[in-house]
Each structure stands twice: as structure tokens, then as C-alpha cells.
Design a protein around this motif. Structure first.
Motif, PDB file in Angstrom:
ATOM      1  N   MET A   1       0.589  -1.261   0.111  1.00 58.59           N
ATOM      2  CA  MET A   1       0.226   0.089   0.404  1.00 58.59           C
ATOM      3  C   MET A   1       0.653   1.262  -0.407  1.00 58.59           C
ATOM      4  O   MET A   1       1.939   1.923   1.159  1.00 58.59           O
ATOM      5  N   ASP A   2       1.020   2.671  -1.154  1.00 64.20           N
ATOM      6  CA  ASP A   2       1.179   3.581  -1.163  1.00 64.20           C
ATOM      7  C   ASP A   2       0.584   3.752  -0.467  1.00 64.20           C
ATOM      8  O   ASP A   2      -0.018   4.888  -0.347  1.00 64.20           O
ATOM      9  N   THR A   3       1.572   4.360   1.203  1.00 64.78           N
ATOM     10  CA  THR A   3       0.425   5.402   2.194  1.00 64.78           C
ATOM     11  C   THR A   3       0.905   6.964   2.030  1.00 64.78           C
ATOM     12  O   THR A   3      -0.422   7.557   2.161  1.00 64.78           O
ATOM     13  N   GLY A   4       1.911   6.820   1.110  1.00 63.33           N
ATOM     14  CA  GLY A   4       1.181   9.268   0.893  1.00 63.33           C
ATOM     15  C   GLY A   4       0.338   9.107  -0.034  1.00 63.33           C
ATOM     16  O   GLY A   4      -0.231   9.854  -0.529  1.00 63.33           O
ATOM     17  N   ALA A   5      -0.100   7.866  -1.277  1.00 66.26           N
ATOM     18  CA  ALA A   5      -0.997   8.414  -2.005  1.00 66.26           C
ATOM     19  C   ALA A   5      -2.436   8.108  -1.534  1.00 66.26           C
ATOM     20  O   ALA A   5      -2.997   9.045  -1.485  1.00 66.26           O
ATOM     21  N   THR A   6      -2.341   8.235  -0.903  1.00 58.39           N
ATOM     22  CA  THR A   6      -3.286   7.575   0.292  1.00 58.39           C
ATOM     23  C   THR A   6      -4.243   8.644   1.171  1.00 58.39           C
ATOM     24  O   THR A   6      -5.019   9.213   0.796  1.00 58.39           O
ATOM     25  N   ALA A   7      -2.968   9.178   1.309  1.00 59.81           N
ATOM     26  CA  ALA A   7      -2.901  10.058   2.258  1.00 59.81           C
ATOM     27  C   ALA A   7      -3.868  11.396   1.518  1.00 59.81           C
ATOM     28  O   ALA A   7      -4.449  12.235   1.996  1.00 59.81           O
ATOM     29  N   TRP A   8      -3.121  11.145   0.520  1.00 62.18           N
ATOM     30  CA  TRP A   8      -3.173  12.078  -0.169  1.00 62.18           C
ATOM     31  C   TRP A   8      -4.406  12.829  -1.490  1.00 62.18           C
ATOM     32  O   TRP A   8      -5.310  13.418  -1.445  1.00 62.18           O
ATOM     33  N   VAL A   9      -5.079  11.252  -1.890  1.00 59.55           N
ATOM     34  CA  VAL A   9      -6.280  10.510  -1.965  1.00 59.55           C
ATOM     35  C   VAL A   9      -7.706  11.142  -1.144  1.00 59.55           C
ATOM     36  O   VAL A   9      -8.450  12.300  -1.325  1.00 59.55           O
ATOM     37  N   LEU A  10      -7.568  10.898  -0.130  1.00 59.40           N
ATOM     38  CA  LEU A  10      -8.180  11.196   1.864  1.00 59.40           C
ATOM     39  C   LEU A  10      -7.732  12.472   1.380  1.00 59.40           C
ATOM     40  O   LEU A  10      -9.110  12.828   1.342  1.00 59.40           O
ATOM     41  N   THR A  11      -6.943  13.015   1.403  1.00 55.79           N
ATOM     42  CA  THR A  11      -7.223  14.722   1.825  1.00 55.79           C
ATOM     43  C   THR A  11      -7.751  15.301   0.832  1.00 55.79           C
ATOM     44  O   THR A  11      -9.303  16.240   0.797  1.00 55.79           O
ATOM     45  N   SER A  12      -8.043  15.197  -0.343  1.00 54.91           N
ATOM     46  CA  SER A  12      -8.197  15.188  -1.917  1.00 54.91           C
ATOM     47  C   SER A  12     -10.170  15.313  -1.694  1.00 54.91           C
ATOM     48  O   SER A  12     -10.707  16.207  -1.907  1.00 54.91           O
ATOM     49  N   ALA A  13     -10.123  13.771  -1.346  1.00 54.66           N
ATOM     50  CA  ALA A  13     -11.764  13.846  -1.599  1.00 54.66           C
ATOM     51  C   ALA A  13     -12.215  14.523  -0.192  1.00 54.66           C
ATOM     52  O   ALA A  13     -13.072  15.052  -0.434  1.00 54.66           O
ATOM     53  N   SER A  14     -11.438  15.335   0.950  1.00 50.84           N
ATOM     54  CA  SER A  14     -12.147  15.989   1.671  1.00 50.84           C
ATOM     55  C   SER A  14     -12.299  17.208   1.084  1.00 50.84           C
ATOM     56  O   SER A  14     -13.061  17.950   1.739  1.00 50.84           O
ATOM     57  N   LEU A  15     -11.511  17.661   0.945  1.00 49.12           N
ATOM     58  CA  LEU A  15     -11.531  18.885  -0.097  1.00 49.12           C
ATOM     59  C   LEU A  15     -12.830  19.191  -0.904  1.00 49.12           C
ATOM     60  O   LEU A  15     -13.177  20.507  -1.007  1.00 49.12           O
ATOM     61  N   VAL A  16     -12.761  17.661  -2.025  1.00 50.10           N
ATOM     62  CA  VAL A  16     -13.967  17.999  -3.071  1.00 50.10           C
ATOM     63  C   VAL A  16     -15.266  18.457  -2.302  1.00 50.10           C
ATOM     64  O   VAL A  16     -16.211  18.359  -2.608  1.00 50.10           O
ATOM     65  N   LEU A  17     -15.518  17.227  -0.945  1.00 46.46           N
ATOM     66  CA  LEU A  17     -16.377  17.402  -0.290  1.00 46.46           C
ATOM     67  C   LEU A  17     -16.959  18.762   0.416  1.00 46.46           C
ATOM     68  O   LEU A  17     -17.751  19.030   0.179  1.00 46.46           O
ATOM     69  N   LEU A  18     -16.155  19.650   0.629  1.00 48.63           N
ATOM     70  CA  LEU A  18     -15.838  20.813   1.219  1.00 48.63           C
ATOM     71  C   LEU A  18     -15.959  21.712   0.355  1.00 48.63           C
ATOM     72  O   LEU A  18     -17.183  22.657  -0.082  1.00 48.63           O
ATOM     73  N   MET A  19     -16.789  21.327  -1.102  1.00 45.78           N
ATOM     74  CA  MET A  19     -16.956  21.787  -3.018  1.00 45.78           C
ATOM     75  C   MET A  19     -18.171  22.105  -2.232  1.00 45.78           C
ATOM     76  O   MET A  19     -19.139  22.844  -2.819  1.00 45.78           O
ATOM     77  N   THR A  20     -19.140  21.243  -2.066  1.00 46.08           N
ATOM     78  CA  THR A  20     -20.423  21.296  -2.309  1.00 46.08           C
ATOM     79  C   THR A  20     -21.433  22.309  -1.105  1.00 46.08           C
ATOM     80  O   THR A  20     -21.549  23.329  -1.295  1.00 46.08           O
ATOM     81  N   PRO A  21     -20.712  22.488   0.336  1.00 49.18           N
ATOM     82  CA  PRO A  21     -20.914  23.737   1.552  1.00 49.18           C
ATOM     83  C   PRO A  21     -20.119  24.158   1.033  1.00 49.18           C
ATOM     84  O   PRO A  21     -21.667  25.920   0.719  1.00 49.18           O
ATOM     85  N   GLY A  22     -19.731  24.989  -0.239  1.00 44.95           N
ATOM     86  CA  GLY A  22     -19.283  25.970  -0.471  1.00 44.95           C
ATOM     87  C   GLY A  22     -20.130  25.987  -1.791  1.00 44.95           C
ATOM     88  O   GLY A  22     -20.059  27.764  -2.376  1.00 44.95           O
ATOM     89  N   LEU A  23     -20.355  25.350  -2.565  1.00 42.72           N
ATOM     90  CA  LEU A  23     -21.278  25.582  -3.999  1.00 42.72           C
ATOM     91  C   LEU A  23     -22.515  26.163  -2.976  1.00 42.72           C
ATOM     92  O   LEU A  23     -23.548  26.879  -3.169  1.00 42.72           O
ATOM     93  N   ALA A  24     -23.017  25.677  -1.857  1.00 43.15           N
ATOM     94  CA  ALA A  24     -25.060  25.820  -1.406  1.00 43.15           C
ATOM     95  C   ALA A  24     -24.099  27.571  -0.835  1.00 43.15           C
ATOM     96  O   ALA A  24     -24.919  27.961  -0.882  1.00 43.15           O
TER      97      ALA A  24
END
Length: 446
Positions: A1-24
Motif C-alpha cells: 500500500m502506498d501510504t503517501g498516495a492514500t493520504a493525498w487521495v483522502l485529503t483531496s476527497a475531503s477538499l472536494v466534499l467541502l466544495m458542495t457546502p461551498g457551492l451552497a
């Protein structure tokens, strides 16, 4: 498992999730005060509905093994995400499957939420939730399969997974969703605007944004979250993510300048609403192209997007189509431009390694981009028109005219965004709530 890639993707997913309240916040500030809560609830409703459907079958339809001509993933392969909790085999290699599931889930949520801006002030909330589920099932999940699901082979060259037709057969470039997200949502917004018709007073009454600081805050959160949207699509903390991050920054900056200059020459002044809208236009346009162009190419794409989208948003008044919050003018036009621009500005020096027309590649990539963009546009528009019409004819999609005048916040949610009476001022307490005393006929201060 690539822990660095995993951390980046999970962080990015959280950033994208924030976009929907931002859109609101972005959409909420753009409507009138009597509609702000409903506008924000449409985004939160999309989060609720799509979050559940993605787990049940959405991921499987989008990323299951193809079951026919690159059009649809197997809806039963990952039903309920069965078998994915211990699987670490993904497109990126070494990335836990559930990290990829979560990252793609927030893309689906945001795409549905984007559509709501086209029908602000006049859609029944319950019907919107039904529409969100049906549209995601019939339109978004299959299109995500077309665009995002790549065919995989093992070390021996044996095909282990068959993906969608745009990504593999057509070989159109769409790094993070110019077609699947923005053209898709923009075409759907246009169809729904036609089904629901114009707001009462459209073209005659001023329908200005009621809270521009809210709009600016929402745009800022969208810009912030978009780095997860684009750079996160590299699925690793690597050079591609770095190039994409820089291209996303400069394209958006150029788009703000392009929009503001257009306003300055056309209207004599540059506005905060223009700056916020220009930022979103640039983000939309660079999304499909961000790993295939140079930073200078990104500047050109962003600047042109700012001008094109600024001009496009005024067309709704000439055409008589009430796209309330400019979903068509920004997301459809910006998405079309960004997707097609790959065919002009792509350079083989970028991570994608493809040359467009301006870099000696001829028209080969250009025609692929055009076909992919038009296919998604037509598919989304036609099916959304059908879905919206059926819902309008059956359970009803548009609120009553009197409710629209009163305000959709009160009629749909029994709430108001701003309780101004509590701030002071004279008024009468309604009879039903007055204290039972001899003084009940006396006017009481609020």
C-alpha cells in the motif's frame, strides 16, 4: 500500500466534499433573501441522496467491469461495495479501493448539486430529491463510467478490467471532469430550466444577489477545494499532481482577470460577482485540461474562459431561458471550452504526453475532444428533459405561483434565512400567540 498516495487521495476527497457546502454558500448568496435556505438545502440534499446511492450501486455502475460497448459498468459487481474493504488493487496501484470509492463519491455529489442553480426559487424540494436520485442513476453513473473508468491490463498484457468508451475507445482527454461533471451538469441545468419555465418576473423585476459576501466566501471555498478536485485526480502525491496544481491556480487567476476586463469594457465597472463567477469559470475550463497543457497554455485557457463565460451569461435574457444562477453560461460553456481547448493547447511536454493542434499534433486529438463533449451534452440534455418532464407531469416539480411570491423558504421549509423581526421594531403579535390577559388587544412591541 502506498501510504503517501492514500493520504493525498483522502485529503483531496475531503477538499472536494467541502466544495458542495461551498457551492451552497455561492448559490445561496446569489438568490434573493426569501430563497437562500432552499438553495442551500438543494446542495445538502444532493449530498444525502447521492452519498447513499453511490454505496448501494453507483460505484458499481461507474467502475464495475463493462457490460456492453463501454456504456455501463456491471451494477452487481460491487453492490453495496461488497468485497472492497480489503481490496488494494485500483487504477493507481497500491491505493486502497475504498479511498478511490470515497474520492469518486464526492465528484458525483457535486455534479448533482451544480444542476440546482439553474432552477433556483421555483422547484419543490421533495421532487428535487427524487430527481437527484433518478438523474444520478440514469445519467451521471453511466457517464462517469464512460469518462473515468480506464481499461486495465496485468504485467502479461492480459485485460483484467474493461472501462468506458470515451476514456478508452475514443481516447478523449478529460482529466478531472470537464465532460462528466461540468458539461453533464450544464446540459442538465438547461433542460430543467426549460421544463420548469421562467421565474415570475424574470426579465422584468430585479433578481439581484442578496448577499455578495456570501457569494465571495463560497467562491473562495470552491477555489480551495478545487485543488483536491484536480490535483487529487492524479491519485498520488507526484509530479502530475504538482503540474495540475499550478495549472489550476494560474488558469483561475487568468479567468478572473478575463471576466473583470470584459465587465469593465462592456459595463464600465468590475464587480465582486464577476470576480467570483470568473474564478468558477476558470476552474471549470481547466478541469479537463490541467494535466495536458503547460502553465502558459493554462493561462490562455483561463483567460478565454473568463471572457467567453462573461459574455455567455447574458444570453439567457436574449434567448428567454431562465438559467437562474448561470449554470449553463459558466459550467456548460466553460466545460465545452476547456474540453475542446485540449485539442488546441495540449503539449507533449505535459504529463499527458499528447500534442494538440498548436503544438504540432494536428487535429487528431481535437476531433476526439469534440466528439466526447458533444456526446455527453446530447445524452445529458435529452435524458434530463425526459426525467424532468415525467416528474413535472406526475408528482409536480415547480411550486405554485403564490408560493413563489411568498418565498420558497417559507413554503417548502417553514423557515426563513434571516429572522429580521427578532432584531427589533414595532409589530403585532399574532392573536393565536398573544398572552391571555386583558391586555391582548394592546399593540405590543416586537
Amino acid at each position: 500500500m502506498d501510504t503517501g498516495a492514500t493520504a493525498w487521495v483522502l485529503t483531496s476527497a475531503s477538499l472536494v466534499l467541502l466544495m458542495t457546502p461551498g457551492l451552497a454558500l455561492f448559490y445561496g448568496g446569489m438568490v434573493r433573501a426569501k430563497s437562500v435556505l432552499n438553495m442551500m438545502m438543494m446542495s445538502f440534499g444532493a449530498m444525502a441522496v447521492i452519498g447513499v446511492l453511490w454505496v448501494l450501486y453507483g460505484y458499481s455502475v461507474a467502475f464495475g467491469n463493462d457490460v456492453g460497448a463501454g456504456l455501463l459498468g456491471d451494477p452487481t459487481e460491487f453492490l453495496g461495495l461488497d468485497g472492497l474493504m480489503e481490496d488494494v488493487t485500483t487504477e493507481a496501484g497500491g491505493l486502497p479501493a475504498m479511498a478511490f470509492v470515497g474520492f469518486q463519491a464526492v465528484f458525483a455529489i457535486l455534479t448533482v448539486a451544480l444542476i440546482s442553480g439553474a432552477i433556483a426559487d421555483r422547484a419543490k424540494f421533495g421532487t428535487w430529491l427524487v430527481f437527484a436520485g433518478v438523474w444520478a442513476t440514469i445519467v451521471y453513473f453511466p457517464v462517469a463510467h464512460w469518462v473515468f473508468d480506464f481499461t486495465l491490463t496485468d504485467d502479461d498484457g492480459t485485460v483484467t478490467h474493461v472501462g468506458g468508451w470515451i476514456a478508452n475507445n475514443l481516447a478523449a482527454i478529460d482529466f478531472a471532469g470537464g465532460t462528466a461533471v461540468h458539461i453533464n451538469a450544464g446540459a442538465a441545468g438547461l433542460a430543467l430550466a426549460l421544463v420548469l419555465g421562467k421565474r415570475r418576473g424574470f426579465g422584468r423585476e430585479p433578481m439581484r444577489p442578496h448577499n455578495l459576501p456570501l457569494v465571495m466566501l463560497g467562491a473562495g471555498l470552491l477555489w480551495f477545494g478545487w485543488f483536491g478536485f484536480n490535483a487529487g485526480s492524479a491519485l498520488g502525491a507526484n509530479n502530475t499532481a504538482s503540474v495540475v496544481w499550478v495549472n489550476t491556480l494560474v488558469a483561475t487567476s487568468a479567468a478572473v482577470l478575463g471576466w473583470l476586463l470584459t465587465e469593465r469594457f462592456r459595463d464600465g465597472h468590475a464587480t465582486s460577482l464577476g470576480a467570483a463567477s470568473g474564478a468558477v469559470a476558470g476552474l471549470v475550463a481547466i478541469t479537463p485540461a490541467c494535466h495536458s497543457v503547460s502553465p502558459l497554455g493554462a493561462v490562455a485557457i483561463g483567460a478565454i474562459a473568463g471572457v467567453l463565460c462573461a459574455l455567455a451569461v447574458g444570453l439567457k435574457y436574449k434567448l428567454g431561458v431562465d438559467d437562474s444562477l448561470d449554470v449553463v453560461g459558466v459550467h456548460l460553456v466553460g466545460g465545452l471550452w476547456g474540453t475542446i481547448a485540449v485539442g488546441f493547447f495540449a503539449t507533449d511536454g505535459a504529463p499527458a504526453g499528447v500534442a494538440g493542434l498548436f503544438y504540432g499534433g494536428g487535429v487528431d486529438q481535437l476531433w476526439r475532444q469534440v466528439v466526447g463533449a458533444v456526446a455527453v451534452l446530447v445524452f445529458s440534455f435529452v435524458l434530463t428533459l425526459l426525467i424532468g418532464t415525467v416528474l413535472q407531469k406526475t408528482i409536480g416539480f415547480r411550486i405554485d405561483g403564490e408560493d413563489e411570491v411568498t418565498g420558497i423558504d417559507q413554503t417548502e421549509h417553514a423557515e426563513t434565512g434571516y429572522d429580521l423581526a427578532a432584531l427589533g421594531g414595532g409589530g403585532r403579535i399574532p392573536t393565536a400567540t398573544r398572552p391571555t390577559t386583558a391586555a391582548t388587544t394592546t399593540e405590543v412591541s416586537a
